[in-house]
Design an enzyme around this catalytic site. Structure first.
Site, PDB file in Angstrom:
ATOM      1  CG  PHE A 181       0.545   0.180   2.468  1.00 11.18           C
ATOM      2  CD1 PHE A 181       0.389   1.519   3.137  1.00 11.18           C
ATOM      3  CD2 PHE A 181      -0.009  -1.101   3.414  1.00 11.18           C
ATOM      4  CE1 PHE A 181       0.734   1.327   4.114  1.00 11.18           C
ATOM      5  CE2 PHE A 181       0.912  -1.122   4.048  1.00 11.18           C
ATOM      6  CZ  PHE A 181       1.247  -0.239   4.933  1.00 11.18           C
ATOM      7  CB  CYS A 182       1.973   3.624  -2.121  1.00  6.83           C
ATOM      8  SG  CYS A 182       0.635   3.992  -3.244  1.00  6.83           S
ATOM      9  CB  THR A 183       0.287   8.597  -0.357  1.00  6.31           C
ATOM     10  OG1 THR A 183       1.402   8.747   0.446  1.00  6.31           O
ATOM     11  CG2 THR A 183      -0.764   9.357  -0.105  1.00  6.31           C
TER      12      THR A 183
END
Length: 308
Positions: A181-183
């Site tokens: 996951f990331c922003t």
């Protein structure tokens, strides 16, 4: 356009991987389109697509997204909306880059192969599975103020370091479900594409990133801990995409939670617990003068000082 709370300004985080051979020619007209509508922020253009975050009135942002969607290359562009009471950017920039998210590895093409997308409301079930290893693909300063429960922090300073971390920990990823996951989702497009290029196939990523999760998953059901760093003057957001409590150290740009502001190593505009010991007295004197100029500019009402 769905927004979590009414506010004067709309913030749009957007990206689209596509074949954009003539990307240089888009720079000037896109900058003019945004500036003509009072939109501010940053858009990156590269041969592999577009990426950026911009803010403006709801009408202006709506016109921009419609303008982009009208271009065949950008049809289906990924956009996450949030709100801001004040303009979170100082100016509008459209930049030409070699990559819209810099990994520095040739041949990684998210259009050819990426991990399986997982909707925000299905994410909890995946990361709660004991067979799943959850990897935060963001950089260390982002992770420091919030991440998912049980997530691995690669402790990278930049996304360029991520492939080396994967190579080092490859044996730990093989044979597992790998959830990344990331922003906003863009880094995971390349992160999952890279991991799959190594022959690790059971790879997933959070569709729409943390921002979509915080927008859609109720706080009482959430496995998110802390706040999510964003690359604008809001600094962070929390559940419901409400503006968070984090502030920036104006010396090193590291996000700070309220308890860190109580540290004896914190001085507004001069130092914080993350940079104090790495700076000289001369550095701190220079930062103090810069902070004084910022405060003077604000008192004069002349707008944000370039050092702010």
């Amino acid at each position: 356009m769905n927004r979590s709370t009414p506010a004067p300004l709309c913030v749009a985080a957007l990206y689209r991987f596509c074949r954009l051979e003539a990307f240089e020619a888009l720079r000037a007209p896109l900058a003019a389109f945004c500036c003509g509508r009072g939109i501010k922020g940053t858009l990156l253009l590269a041969r592999e697509g577009i990426n950026g975050t911009v803010a403006g009135t709801e009408q202006a942002i709506g016109e921009l997204i419609a303008h982009l969607e009208a271009m065949p290359e950008f049809t289906g562009i990924e956009v996450k909306y949030s709100a801001a009471e004040e303009m979170p950017f100082h100016r509008m920039k459209v930049r030409l880059k070699s990559e819209i998210v810099t990994m520095g590895i040739d041949g990684i093409d998210p259009l050819a192969s990426v991990g399986a997308y997982v909707e925000a409301n299905d994410w909890n079930a995946l990361i709660s599975d004991p067979d799943t290893i959850v990897v935060d693909t963001r950089n260390d300063y982002e992770v420091s103020i919030g991440t998912f429960s049980g997530a691995v922090d690669p402790q990278t300073k930049s996304f360029r370091e991520f492939p080396a971390w994967v190579e080092k920990h490859r044996s730990e990823l093989e044979g597992r479900k790998v959830a990344m996951f990331c922003t906003g989702g863009i880094r995971c497009e390349k992160a999952t594409a890279y991991v799959k290029s190594l022959g690790i196939d059971d790879v997933f990523h959070l569709k729409g990133g943390i921002l979509k999760y915080l927008e859609e998953v109720p706080a009482e059901e959430s496995l998110w801990q802390g706040e999510c760093f964003v690359f604008d003057e809001r600094v962070s957001v929390s559940h419901g995409l409400a503006v968070g409590d984090a502030e920036l150290c104006r010396a090193c740009r590291h996000p700070l939670m309220p308890e860190e502001l109580l540290s004896p190593k914190f001085e507004a505009g001069v130092s914080c617990p993350h940079c104090h010991d790495a700076r000289s007295d001369e550095d701190r004197a220079r930062y103090a003068e810069r902070n004084r100029q910022v405060e003077l500019a604000e008192k004069r009402g002349s707008g944000p000082h370039i050092g702010s």
